[in-house]
Scaffold this motif. Sequence first.
Motif, PDB file in Angstrom:
ATOM      1  N   MET A   1       0.705  -1.047  -0.490  1.00 15.80           N
ATOM      2  CA  MET A   1      -0.138  -0.178   0.072  1.00 15.80           C
ATOM      3  C   MET A   1       0.211   0.859  -0.120  1.00 15.80           C
ATOM      4  O   MET A   1       1.707   1.440   0.661  1.00 15.80           O
ATOM      5  CB  MET A   1      -1.020   0.018   1.443  1.00 15.80           C
ATOM      6  CG  MET A   1      -2.026  -0.696   1.032  1.00 15.80           C
ATOM      7  SD  MET A   1      -3.427  -1.184   2.406  1.00 15.80           S
ATOM      8  CE  MET A   1      -2.325  -1.726   4.160  1.00 15.80           C
ATOM      9  N   TYR A   2       0.745   2.297  -0.959  1.00 16.17           N
ATOM     10  CA  TYR A   2       1.798   3.193  -1.356  1.00 16.17           C
ATOM     11  C   TYR A   2       0.615   4.573  -1.451  1.00 16.17           C
ATOM     12  O   TYR A   2       0.099   4.457  -1.950  1.00 16.17           O
ATOM     13  CB  TYR A   2       1.926   3.135  -2.870  1.00 16.17           C
ATOM     14  CG  TYR A   2       3.227   4.076  -2.629  1.00 16.17           C
ATOM     15  CD1 TYR A   2       4.580   3.995  -2.279  1.00 16.17           C
ATOM     16  CD2 TYR A   2       3.114   5.491  -3.688  1.00 16.17           C
ATOM     17  CE1 TYR A   2       5.756   4.488  -2.692  1.00 16.17           C
ATOM     18  CE2 TYR A   2       4.485   5.906  -3.757  1.00 16.17           C
ATOM     19  CZ  TYR A   2       5.541   5.651  -3.259  1.00 16.17           C
ATOM     20  OH  TYR A   2       7.064   6.242  -3.879  1.00 16.17           O
ATOM     21  N   PRO A   3       1.171   5.307  -0.142  1.00 15.67           N
ATOM     22  CA  PRO A   3       0.757   6.794  -0.073  1.00 15.67           C
ATOM     23  C   PRO A   3       1.108   7.261  -1.052  1.00 15.67           C
ATOM     24  O   PRO A   3       1.367   7.619  -1.027  1.00 15.67           O
ATOM     25  CB  PRO A   3       1.545   6.971   1.323  1.00 15.67           C
ATOM     26  CG  PRO A   3       2.450   6.623   1.374  1.00 15.67           C
ATOM     27  CD  PRO A   3       2.557   5.388   0.533  1.00 15.67           C
ATOM     28  N   VAL A   4      -0.878   7.944  -1.079  1.00 16.58           N
ATOM     29  CA  VAL A   4      -0.126   9.502  -2.146  1.00 16.58           C
ATOM     30  C   VAL A   4      -0.440  10.257  -2.021  1.00 16.58           C
ATOM     31  O   VAL A   4      -1.651  10.910  -0.365  1.00 16.58           O
ATOM     32  CB  VAL A   4      -2.179   9.256  -3.055  1.00 16.58           C
ATOM     33  CG1 VAL A   4      -2.179  10.234  -3.832  1.00 16.58           C
ATOM     34  CG2 VAL A   4      -2.057   7.904  -3.964  1.00 16.58           C
ATOM     35  N   ILE A   5       0.497  11.187  -1.258  1.00 19.79           N
ATOM     36  CA  ILE A   5       0.473  12.406  -1.138  1.00 19.79           C
ATOM     37  C   ILE A   5      -0.219  13.752  -1.538  1.00 19.79           C
ATOM     38  O   ILE A   5       0.549  14.140  -3.396  1.00 19.79           O
ATOM     39  CB  ILE A   5       1.589  13.199  -0.680  1.00 19.79           C
ATOM     40  CG1 ILE A   5       2.641  12.153  -0.083  1.00 19.79           C
ATOM     41  CG2 ILE A   5       2.447  14.122   0.291  1.00 19.79           C
ATOM     42  CD1 ILE A   5       2.772  11.587   1.531  1.00 19.79           C
ATOM     43  N   LYS A   6      -0.859  14.305  -2.048  1.00 20.12           N
ATOM     44  CA  LYS A   6      -1.099  15.340  -2.254  1.00 20.12           C
ATOM     45  C   LYS A   6      -2.113  16.392  -1.785  1.00 20.12           C
ATOM     46  O   LYS A   6      -2.240  16.876   0.086  1.00 20.12           O
ATOM     47  CB  LYS A   6      -2.717  14.924  -2.866  1.00 20.12           C
ATOM     48  CG  LYS A   6      -4.025  14.761  -1.789  1.00 20.12           C
ATOM     49  CD  LYS A   6      -4.704  13.979  -2.830  1.00 20.12           C
ATOM     50  CE  LYS A   6      -6.341  13.729  -2.510  1.00 20.12           C
ATOM     51  NZ  LYS A   6      -7.375  13.463  -3.150  1.00 20.12           N
ATOM     52  N   PRO A   7      -1.868  17.972  -1.687  1.00 24.21           N
ATOM     53  CA  PRO A   7      -2.558  19.050  -0.918  1.00 24.21           C
ATOM     54  C   PRO A   7      -4.219  19.110  -0.703  1.00 24.21           C
ATOM     55  O   PRO A   7      -4.799  18.584  -1.525  1.00 24.21           O
ATOM     56  CB  PRO A   7      -2.093  19.991  -1.618  1.00 24.21           C
ATOM     57  CG  PRO A   7      -1.140  19.830  -3.148  1.00 24.21           C
ATOM     58  CD  PRO A   7      -1.155  18.186  -3.643  1.00 24.21           C
TER      59      PRO A   7
END
Length: 163
Positions: A1-7
């Motif tokens: 599970m790869y995190p999605v980093i977003k504003p």
Amino acid sequence: MYPVIKPIENEYSNAIVDLILNIQQKEFNVPITIEDQPDLFHIDSFYYAGGGGFWGAFINDELVGTIALVKFADNAAAIRKMFVKKEFRGKEFSIAQKLLETLIAYSQENKINDLYLGTVSILEAALRFYEKNNFVRINKEELPKAFPLMAPDNVFCHLTLKK
């Protein structure tokens, strides 16, 4: 599970408050309330308007981590609201690392040369994390006058980004 980093902005305020208050109050007993943190309901005006930002880490569309940047001088900013849900901490996910790297990349792109942060001494793992990422502990007196102090903070760190 790869995190999605977003504003993230105000539409995530409730999820942000749930995440942060649970960690502050229930996990670490930090004497802070939502009333002490009105910025969490004014993310756009408090963080973005001045040239900072607010990022969220998502796994399966669930907010599991946050980090924010308050720009308080032409080339200086404060890291705020660095929190990762307990079950998503550690090297397996590297969420804190990815959040910090996102914030540093944004800072470099926006000519922010000095990052400062305040935290509480009880958050020892957080302090080790920052020190592993080349932050240096400084005395409160060494903070820039414009640094936005938070009442509970009693440990302060600085990172110079300009090589």
